[in-house]
Design a protein around this motif. Structure first.
Motif, mmCIF file in Angstrom:
data_model
loop_
_atom_site.group_PDB
_atom_site.id
_atom_site.type_symbol
_atom_site.label_atom_id
_atom_site.label_comp_id
_atom_site.label_asym_id
_atom_site.label_seq_id
_atom_site.Cartn_x
_atom_site.Cartn_y
_atom_site.Cartn_z
ATOM 1 N N SER A 170 47.314 4.552 103.250
ATOM 2 C CA SER A 170 48.079 4.273 102.032
ATOM 3 C C SER A 170 48.305 5.510 101.179
ATOM 4 C CB SER A 170 47.350 3.218 101.192
ATOM 5 O OG SER A 170 46.056 3.690 100.813
ATOM 6 N N ASN A 171 47.694 6.651 101.574
ATOM 7 C CA ASN A 171 47.815 7.884 100.792
ATOM 8 C C ASN A 171 48.151 9.052 101.708
ATOM 9 O OD1 ASN A 171 47.690 9.081 98.212
ATOM 10 N ND2 ASN A 171 45.626 9.862 98.593
ATOM 11 N N ALA A 172 48.950 8.781 102.749
ATOM 12 C CA ALA A 172 49.120 9.752 103.834
ATOM 13 C C ALA A 172 49.921 10.987 103.429
ATOM 14 C CB ALA A 172 49.763 9.080 105.045
ATOM 15 N N PHE A 173 51.097 10.814 102.818
ATOM 16 C CA PHE A 173 51.944 11.954 102.448
ATOM 17 C C PHE A 173 51.905 13.020 103.548
ATOM 18 C CE2 PHE A 173 50.820 9.999 98.377
ATOM 19 C CZ PHE A 173 52.073 9.836 97.800
ATOM 20 N N PRO A 174 52.487 12.752 104.725
ATOM 21 C CA PRO A 174 52.348 13.634 105.887
ATOM 22 C C PRO A 174 53.204 14.893 105.767
ATOM 23 C CG PRO A 174 53.820 11.827 106.410
ATOM 24 C CD PRO A 174 53.286 11.555 105.029
ATOM 25 N N VAL B 244 59.369 14.449 113.334
ATOM 26 C CA VAL B 244 59.696 14.892 111.977
ATOM 27 C C VAL B 244 58.900 14.053 110.979
ATOM 28 C CG1 VAL B 244 61.551 15.382 110.342
ATOM 29 C CG2 VAL B 244 62.037 15.362 112.808
ATOM 30 N N THR B 245 58.370 14.699 109.935
ATOM 31 C CA THR B 245 57.614 13.968 108.910
ATOM 32 C C THR B 245 58.524 13.467 107.800
ATOM 33 O OG1 THR B 245 57.164 15.969 107.610
ATOM 34 C CG2 THR B 245 55.554 15.371 109.302
ATOM 35 N N ASN B 246 58.277 12.240 107.367
ATOM 36 C CA ASN B 246 58.873 11.700 106.145
ATOM 37 C C ASN B 246 57.786 11.763 105.066
ATOM 38 O OD1 ASN B 246 61.391 10.954 107.379
ATOM 39 N ND2 ASN B 246 60.296 9.284 108.371
ATOM 40 N N GLN C 172 57.551 12.136 101.778
ATOM 41 C CA GLN C 172 57.624 11.643 100.391
ATOM 42 C C GLN C 172 56.971 12.649 99.430
ATOM 43 O OE1 GLN C 172 57.511 7.370 99.596
ATOM 44 N NE2 GLN C 172 56.688 7.030 101.653
ATOM 45 N N MET C 173 57.199 13.938 99.701
ATOM 46 C CA MET C 173 56.568 14.986 98.922
ATOM 47 C C MET C 173 56.970 14.958 97.452
ATOM 48 S SD MET C 173 54.378 17.413 99.205
ATOM 49 C CE MET C 173 54.338 17.528 100.980
ATOM 50 N N ASP C 174 58.190 14.505 97.176
ATOM 51 C CA ASP C 174 58.606 14.431 95.774
ATOM 52 C C ASP C 174 57.716 13.467 95.000
ATOM 53 O OD1 ASP C 174 59.605 12.364 97.297
ATOM 54 O OD2 ASP C 174 61.541 12.268 96.283
ATOM 55 N N THR C 175 57.325 12.374 95.647
ATOM 56 C CA THR C 175 56.420 11.422 94.991
ATOM 57 C C THR C 175 55.052 12.046 94.772
ATOM 58 O OG1 THR C 175 57.550 9.505 95.902
ATOM 59 C CG2 THR C 175 55.261 9.190 95.221
ATOM 60 N N TYR C 176 54.544 12.769 95.764
ATOM 61 C CA TYR C 176 53.243 13.414 95.624
ATOM 62 C C TYR C 176 53.259 14.428 94.482
ATOM 63 C CZ TYR C 176 49.463 16.707 96.443
ATOM 64 O OH TYR C 176 48.385 17.530 96.272
ATOM 65 N N LEU C 177 54.320 15.205 94.382
ATOM 66 C CA LEU C 177 54.373 16.262 93.377
ATOM 67 C C LEU C 177 54.629 15.723 91.977
ATOM 68 C CD1 LEU C 177 56.416 18.954 95.332
ATOM 69 C CD2 LEU C 177 53.984 19.039 94.760
ATOM 70 N N TYR C 178 55.482 14.704 91.869
ATOM 71 C CA TYR C 178 55.915 14.251 90.549
ATOM 72 C C TYR C 178 55.277 12.947 90.103
ATOM 73 C CZ TYR C 178 59.552 17.594 91.750
ATOM 74 O OH TYR C 178 60.211 18.713 92.150
ATOM 75 N N GLY C 179 54.631 12.223 91.012
ATOM 76 C CA GLY C 179 54.046 10.944 90.651
ATOM 77 C C GLY C 179 55.063 9.843 90.449
ATOM 78 N N PRO D 241 57.575 6.686 91.707
ATOM 79 C CA PRO D 241 57.276 5.576 92.617
ATOM 80 C C PRO D 241 57.592 5.929 94.067
ATOM 81 C CG PRO D 241 58.444 4.780 90.677
ATOM 82 C CD PRO D 241 58.481 6.274 90.617
ATOM 83 N N LEU D 242 56.777 5.410 94.970
ATOM 84 C CA LEU D 242 56.992 5.635 96.387
ATOM 85 C C LEU D 242 58.349 5.088 96.818
ATOM 86 C CD1 LEU D 242 53.504 4.606 97.800
ATOM 87 C CD2 LEU D 242 54.497 6.896 97.914
ATOM 88 N N THR D 243 59.025 5.840 97.673
ATOM 89 C CA THR D 243 60.235 5.315 98.291
ATOM 90 C C THR D 243 59.898 4.140 99.194
ATOM 91 O OG1 THR D 243 61.141 7.555 98.272
ATOM 92 C CG2 THR D 243 62.256 5.934 99.653
ATOM 93 N N SER D 244 58.770 4.282 99.906
ATOM 94 C CA SER D 244 58.285 3.213 100.774
ATOM 95 C C SER D 244 56.765 3.206 100.718
ATOM 96 C CB SER D 244 58.752 3.437 102.218
ATOM 97 O OG SER D 244 58.062 2.575 103.106
ATOM 98 N N PRO D 245 56.136 2.036 100.721
ATOM 99 C CA PRO D 245 54.672 1.992 100.744
ATOM 100 C C PRO D 245 54.100 2.367 102.104
ATOM 101 C CG PRO D 245 55.562 -0.220 100.885
ATOM 102 C CD PRO D 245 56.732 0.689 100.638
#
Length: 328
Positions: free
Chosen positions: A52-56, A301-303, A305-312, A314-318
């Motif tokens: 749930s916190n992967a941000f690959p 290829v990794t998805n 969601q780095m923008d969510t990690y950096l800015y906090g 909402p997740l694009t996808s859970p």
């Protein structure tokens, strides 16, 4: 403010700047012959990461496993090639590994870069810690970002906030798994670093193994570093702003461009002094494509969601995912 917080803020500023510039720069940089490819039905499939916190941020693969890691907590995930899921392999926080960016496999060793923590880790393929490393304490921010392995087994590592390339000798990479802790040693210095921006990022060897190719995230430039002399020259190529992870097969580079949400395919000249953009490639659901790897006839290829990690935001996808595309 902590070094980690300062570093993340710096990267956020860089991402905002490049986001504003990327569309215009990409349009100027790409030659008219570059053919966009939009995958829809061509054998693409999604790989789910069971976390749930992967941000690959990165991806690596060999004939045994596919790996990715979480920049948010350092968990390393893996699964068999062709599998539709990756499961936790190395737990978050183990061995002080609280973030993971670049991941590579070499022989029976797994290499993991530690991002803003300034750490780097070498594991056996069974998960035993061979050794861990820390960047020299200069008081400045660090982003230990990506790595590559030369034919003799030496490992070279980029630091996006420091104008250097680190080196770990092959003898240390292949040493017994004692968990030894060592400093990262600077091997080379790089030009054209812009203070306050994310610079050197993706790194691969040239086809002959005698040089390194390093992509700069902020400027989009590619550089060739000759290992024997330390000479660094800019490659004659279109700018590829937001160039992140890089994979190579033969004289073809696959460049993950995170802000652009695409993979740009680049062809190197025979002497590695020039590069031509062949195509841009995207796919439905691409979400901050920070990492890329070639595995057999597939492109991973990794998805992130780095923008969510950096800015906090909402997740694009859970659900965190990788995409597997036919290599073409």
């Amino acid at each position: 403010m902590s070094t980690r917080t300062t570093a993340r803020a710096t990267w956020r500023r860089a991402l905002l700047t490049v986001t504003a510039m990327s569309t215009a720069l990409a349009a100027l940089a790409l030659p008219a012959t570059a053919a966009p490819i939009h995958d829809r039905e061509g054998g693409d499939y999604t790989i789910t990461i069971n976390g749930s916190n992967a941000f690959p941020e990165s991806v690596a693969a060999d004939h045994r496993y596919v790996y990715t890691g979480s920049i948010a907590d350092g968990t390393v995930y893996r699964g068999r090639p062709g599998a539709k899921t990756l499961d936790p392999f190395l737990p978050a926080g183990q061995d002080g590994r609280t973030q993971a960016t670049g991941i590579k496999v070499t022989g029976n060793r797994l290499l993991v870069a530690g991002a803003f923590t300034g750490r780097f880790f070498v594991y056996t393929h069974t998960g035993k810690l061979v050794s861990s490393y820390t960047v020299p304490d200069t008081g400045g921010p660090t982003l230990v970002n990506d790595e590559t392995v030369t034919p003799n087994g030496d490992v070279y590592i980029t630091d996006s906030f420091r104008a250097v390339v680190y080196r770990i000798p092959a003898a240390e990479v292949n040493a017994p798994a004692t968990g030894a802790h060592r400093p990262l040693e600077v091997a080379y210095h790089l030009p054209d670093y812009v203070a306050g921006q994310s610079n050197g990022n993706g790194i691969v060897t040239t086809p002959d193994g005698k040089s390194l190719i390093i992509g700069y995230w902020y400027s989009g430039a590619l550089y060739r570093l000759t290992l024997a002399t330390g000479d660094v020259r800019k490659i004659d190529a279109p700018a590829l702003p937001s160039a992140d992870g890089i994979a190579r097969r033969g004289n073809t580079l696959y460049v993950a461009r995170s802000v652009n949400n695409e993979i740009t395919t680049v062809r190197l000249s025979g002497d590695d002094t020039r590069a031509t953009v062949v195509s841009e490639r995207t796919y439905p659901g691409a979400d901050t494509t920070t990492g890329v790897a070639v595995n057999g006839d597939r492109l991973l290829v990794t998805n992130s969601q780095m923008d969510t990690y950096l800015y906090g935001t909402p997740l694009t996808s859970p659900v965190f995912t990788l995409e597997s595309l036919p290599l073409r």
